[in-house]
Write a protein that holds these residues in place. Structure first.
Motif, PDB file in Angstrom:
ATOM      1  N   GLU A  26     -16.486 108.376 -15.537  1.00  0.00           N
ATOM      2  CA  GLU A  26     -17.861 108.473 -15.876  1.00  0.00           C
ATOM      3  C   GLU A  26     -18.527 107.193 -16.050  1.00  0.00           C
ATOM      4  OE1 GLU A  26     -20.617 110.881 -19.175  1.00  0.00           O
ATOM      5  OE2 GLU A  26     -18.459 111.359 -18.888  1.00  0.00           O
ATOM      6  N   GLN A  27     -17.846 106.284 -16.778  1.00  0.00           N
ATOM      7  CA  GLN A  27     -18.556 104.898 -16.987  1.00  0.00           C
ATOM      8  C   GLN A  27     -18.698 104.109 -15.755  1.00  0.00           C
ATOM      9  OE1 GLN A  27     -16.113 102.968 -19.949  1.00  0.00           O
ATOM     10  NE2 GLN A  27     -16.200 104.496 -21.309  1.00  0.00           N
ATOM     11  N   MET A  28     -17.959 104.249 -14.761  1.00  0.00           N
ATOM     12  CA  MET A  28     -17.758 103.526 -13.761  1.00  0.00           C
ATOM     13  C   MET A  28     -18.717 104.183 -12.518  1.00  0.00           C
ATOM     14  SD  MET A  28     -15.974 100.801 -13.976  1.00  0.00           S
ATOM     15  CE  MET A  28     -16.377 100.688 -15.909  1.00  0.00           C
ATOM     16  N   GLY A  29     -19.109 105.455 -12.635  1.00  0.00           N
ATOM     17  CA  GLY A  29     -20.121 105.894 -11.750  1.00  0.00           C
ATOM     18  C   GLY A  29     -19.579 106.726 -10.719  1.00  0.00           C
ATOM     19  N   PHE A  30     -18.266 107.283 -11.090  1.00  0.00           N
ATOM     20  CA  PHE A  30     -17.691 108.337 -10.194  1.00  0.00           C
ATOM     21  C   PHE A  30     -18.526 109.698 -10.280  1.00  0.00           C
ATOM     22  CE2 PHE A  30     -14.387 105.124 -10.146  1.00  0.00           C
ATOM     23  CZ  PHE A  30     -13.740 105.372  -8.932  1.00  0.00           C
ATOM     24  N   PRO A  31     -18.429 110.544  -8.970  1.00  0.00           N
ATOM     25  CA  PRO A  31     -19.121 111.648  -9.223  1.00  0.00           C
ATOM     26  C   PRO A  31     -18.377 112.499 -10.317  1.00  0.00           C
ATOM     27  CG  PRO A  31     -18.445 111.058  -6.768  1.00  0.00           C
ATOM     28  CD  PRO A  31     -17.746 110.123  -7.688  1.00  0.00           C
ATOM     29  N   ARG A  32     -19.411 113.475 -10.891  1.00  0.00           N
ATOM     30  CA  ARG A  32     -18.999 114.267 -12.108  1.00  0.00           C
ATOM     31  C   ARG A  32     -18.809 115.611 -11.399  1.00  0.00           C
ATOM     32  NH1 ARG A  32     -22.493 113.509 -17.392  1.00  0.00           N
ATOM     33  NH2 ARG A  32     -20.878 114.879 -17.815  1.00  0.00           N
ATOM     34  N   ASN A  33     -17.756 115.891 -10.970  1.00  0.00           N
ATOM     35  CA  ASN A  33     -17.746 117.342 -10.734  1.00  0.00           C
ATOM     36  C   ASN A  33     -16.154 117.778 -10.737  1.00  0.00           C
ATOM     37  OD1 ASN A  33     -16.289 116.583  -8.035  1.00  0.00           O
ATOM     38  ND2 ASN A  33     -18.330 115.754  -7.517  1.00  0.00           N
ATOM     39  N   ASP A  34     -15.808 119.008 -10.264  1.00  0.00           N
ATOM     40  CA  ASP A  34     -14.562 119.511 -10.634  1.00  0.00           C
ATOM     41  C   ASP A  34     -13.395 118.847  -9.448  1.00  0.00           C
ATOM     42  OD1 ASP A  34     -15.089 121.017 -12.566  1.00  0.00           O
ATOM     43  OD2 ASP A  34     -15.351 123.000 -11.480  1.00  0.00           O
ATOM     44  N   TYR A  35     -14.117 118.769  -8.556  1.00  0.00           N
ATOM     45  CA  TYR A  35     -13.315 118.167  -7.148  1.00  0.00           C
ATOM     46  C   TYR A  35     -12.599 116.752  -7.648  1.00  0.00           C
ATOM     47  CZ  TYR A  35     -11.338 116.253  -2.809  1.00  0.00           C
ATOM     48  OH  TYR A  35     -10.722 115.658  -2.051  1.00  0.00           O
ATOM     49  N   THR A  36     -13.507 115.873  -8.040  1.00  0.00           N
ATOM     50  CA  THR A  36     -13.432 114.653  -8.632  1.00  0.00           C
ATOM     51  C   THR A  36     -12.462 114.721  -9.937  1.00  0.00           C
ATOM     52  OG1 THR A  36     -15.284 113.647  -7.615  1.00  0.00           O
ATOM     53  CG2 THR A  36     -14.208 112.319  -9.222  1.00  0.00           C
ATOM     54  N   ARG A  37     -12.676 115.384 -10.913  1.00  0.00           N
ATOM     55  CA  ARG A  37     -11.936 115.556 -11.935  1.00  0.00           C
ATOM     56  C   ARG A  37     -10.423 115.936 -11.506  1.00  0.00           C
ATOM     57  NH1 ARG A  37     -14.573 118.490 -14.761  1.00  0.00           N
ATOM     58  NH2 ARG A  37     -13.570 120.546 -14.371  1.00  0.00           N
ATOM     59  N   LYS A  38     -10.308 117.004 -10.688  1.00  0.00           N
ATOM     60  CA  LYS A  38      -8.983 117.396 -10.541  1.00  0.00           C
ATOM     61  C   LYS A  38      -8.218 116.170  -9.692  1.00  0.00           C
ATOM     62  CE  LYS A  38     -10.317 122.156 -10.441  1.00  0.00           C
ATOM     63  NZ  LYS A  38     -10.338 123.330  -9.866  1.00  0.00           N
ATOM     64  N   ALA A  39      -8.784 115.489  -8.658  1.00  0.00           N
ATOM     65  CA  ALA A  39      -8.413 114.539  -7.753  1.00  0.00           C
ATOM     66  C   ALA A  39      -7.979 113.504  -8.721  1.00  0.00           C
ATOM     67  CB  ALA A  39      -9.246 113.992  -6.904  1.00  0.00           C
ATOM     68  N   LEU A  40      -8.591 112.935  -9.717  1.00  0.00           N
ATOM     69  CA  LEU A  40      -8.264 112.043 -10.623  1.00  0.00           C
ATOM     70  C   LEU A  40      -6.958 112.179 -11.314  1.00  0.00           C
ATOM     71  CD1 LEU A  40     -11.871 110.662 -11.775  1.00  0.00           C
ATOM     72  CD2 LEU A  40     -10.319 109.377 -10.624  1.00  0.00           C
ATOM     73  N   ILE A  41      -7.089 113.330 -11.992  1.00  0.00           N
ATOM     74  CA  ILE A  41      -5.564 113.869 -12.613  1.00  0.00           C
ATOM     75  C   ILE A  41      -4.504 113.800 -11.625  1.00  0.00           C
ATOM     76  CG2 ILE A  41      -4.637 115.747 -13.842  1.00  0.00           C
ATOM     77  CD1 ILE A  41      -6.871 114.021 -15.185  1.00  0.00           C
ATOM     78  N   ASP A  42      -4.496 114.169 -10.441  1.00  0.00           N
ATOM     79  CA  ASP A  42      -3.817 113.847  -9.406  1.00  0.00           C
ATOM     80  C   ASP A  42      -3.138 112.642  -9.302  1.00  0.00           C
ATOM     81  OD1 ASP A  42      -2.036 115.372  -7.444  1.00  0.00           O
ATOM     82  OD2 ASP A  42      -3.297 114.381  -5.881  1.00  0.00           O
TER      83      ASP A  42
END
Length: 103
Positions: free
Chosen positions: A37-53
């Protein structure tokens, strides 16, 4: 191989994780998502799941450094982040002394 780094740190050798391990993983997930969030990545479920992956595939330090590197290049997106992490994988990790722009 994707879970190799995570299971090696599990003192029980796999199976059910203890409460401390679950708390550590939850805190590291929070760390990744807060930095995203601080680095400006998109805030959505797809990005959140991809980051956890990505967290499950790479060491935490690599992921955090790659996110900061992507943001510094004004490229806070998953494609760029995956490219950085793939580069780290080929190199055996981040190499701060190497100038990747001088090819």
């Amino acid at each position: 191989a994707a879970e190799q780094a995570k299971t090696e740190t599990d003192p029980s050798g796999g199976g059910f994780m203890g409460e401390n391990e679950a708390l550590r993983i939850a805190e590291e997930h929070r760390q990744v998502l807060d930095l995203a969030e601080q680095m400006g990545f998109p805030r959505n479920d797809y990005t959140r799941k991809a980051l956890i992956d990505l967290y499950s595939q790479y060491p935490l330090a690599w992921l955090l450094e790659a996110m900061e590197k992507a943001a510094a290049a004004d490229a806070s997106n998953l494609r760029y982040l995956r490219g950085i992490l793939a580069s780290y994988q080929r190199q055996g990790g981040p190499d701060e002394t190497r100038d990747t722009d001088a090819s």
